[in-house]
Design an enzyme around this catalytic site. Structure first.
Site, PDB file in Angstrom:
ATOM      1  N   PHE A 135       0.731  -1.267   0.000  1.00  0.00           N
ATOM      2  CA  PHE A 135       0.000   0.000   0.000  1.00  0.00           C
ATOM      3  C   PHE A 135       0.760   1.317   0.000  1.00  0.00           C
ATOM      4  O   PHE A 135       0.274   2.271  -0.553  1.00  0.00           O
ATOM      5  CB  PHE A 135      -0.988   0.067   1.165  1.00  0.00           C
ATOM      6  CG  PHE A 135      -1.977  -1.055   1.211  1.00  0.00           C
ATOM      7  CD1 PHE A 135      -2.509  -1.581   0.049  1.00  0.00           C
ATOM      8  CD2 PHE A 135      -2.371  -1.585   2.411  1.00  0.00           C
ATOM      9  CE1 PHE A 135      -3.429  -2.612   0.078  1.00  0.00           C
ATOM     10  CE2 PHE A 135      -3.299  -2.617   2.460  1.00  0.00           C
ATOM     11  CZ  PHE A 135      -3.829  -3.131   1.292  1.00  0.00           C
ATOM     12  N   HIS A 136       1.895   1.466   0.654  1.00  0.00           N
ATOM     13  CA  HIS A 136       2.411   2.802   0.925  1.00  0.00           C
ATOM     14  C   HIS A 136       3.819   3.073   0.413  1.00  0.00           C
ATOM     15  O   HIS A 136       4.664   3.553   1.168  1.00  0.00           O
ATOM     16  CB  HIS A 136       2.384   3.074   2.441  1.00  0.00           C
ATOM     17  CG  HIS A 136       1.030   3.005   3.057  1.00  0.00           C
ATOM     18  ND1 HIS A 136       0.840   2.754   4.393  1.00  0.00           N
ATOM     19  CD2 HIS A 136      -0.197   3.147   2.526  1.00  0.00           C
ATOM     20  CE1 HIS A 136      -0.456   2.746   4.658  1.00  0.00           C
ATOM     21  NE2 HIS A 136      -1.103   2.973   3.540  1.00  0.00           N
TER      22      HIS A 136
END
Length: 200
Positions: A135-136
């Site tokens: 995700f990041h």
């Protein structure tokens, strides 16, 4: 199956000496070998634990002048002793949480990495085997002081050596934020739009 898989998020410290949370949990009411693969044929939940302040640094390099050629990406996960310790501490914390009385009636049994693995070396190796990107991603076009040869953008997100080009997304962050990156990215975009309107 119409809902997002992560139904619970939580932040925690990998050890009490930390000043703030450095782990984030994504908990899903399902289990599978890897994203995109079929569900396991048994009732389960997955507690994915993420190091939100990794010290390991990877690289992204353009391979040639053809825009269709994928970049060379070397994530270098768990390449620092600190990250290896956080990975081991995170697995042990997850085991401690799963052993609490609130879950006892469900009789949870650890599937991965497996309760038979207890040493630091074993857990470090298994964290590397089952770990994945989540995700990041940030920092591939980081901003900062142009005296740093690894900095791509100045403090107003302008690409060094290229007139009229800015980058405005999570890649500009010099280091990852401790929480989700969505709100900080929106803040960066709002500041960039203000600078552009002001002609800065």
């Amino acid at each position: 199956m119409s809902m997002a898989p992560s139904q619970l998020g939580a932040f925690a410290r990998s050890d009490p000496s930390r000043k703030h949370a450095n782990l984030e949990y994504h908990v899903q009411p399902l289990s599978l070998e890897a994203f995109g693969q079929p569900l396991h044929p048994f009732p389960a939940f997955t507690a994915s634990v993420c190091n939100v302040n990794p010290s390991s640094r990877g690289t992204v390099h353009i391979q040639n002048g053809n825009f269709e050629t994928a970049p060379a990406i070397a994530p270098n996960y768990l390449s620092t002793e600190e990250d290896r310790k956080v990975a081991v501490d995170g697995l042990r914390l997850t085991r401690r949480i799963a052993s609490q009385s609130a879950l006892a009636k469900y009789k949870p049994q650890e599937y991965k990495p497996g309760p038979q693995y207890v040493s630091d070396d074993e857990l470090t190796r298994l964290a590397g085997e089952i770990g994945t990107t989540i995700f990041h991603p940030v920092g591939t076009v980081k901003m900062g002081n142009l005296a740093d040869p690894n900095v791509v953008l100045d403090s107003h997100l302008r690409v060094r050596g290229v007139t009229g080009l800015r980058v405005v997304d999570a890649s500009v962050m010099p280091t990852i934020t401790s929480g989700n990156t969505s709100a900080p990215t929106m803040m960066i975009a709002e500041k960039a739009s203000r600078w552009i309107r002001q002609g800065i």
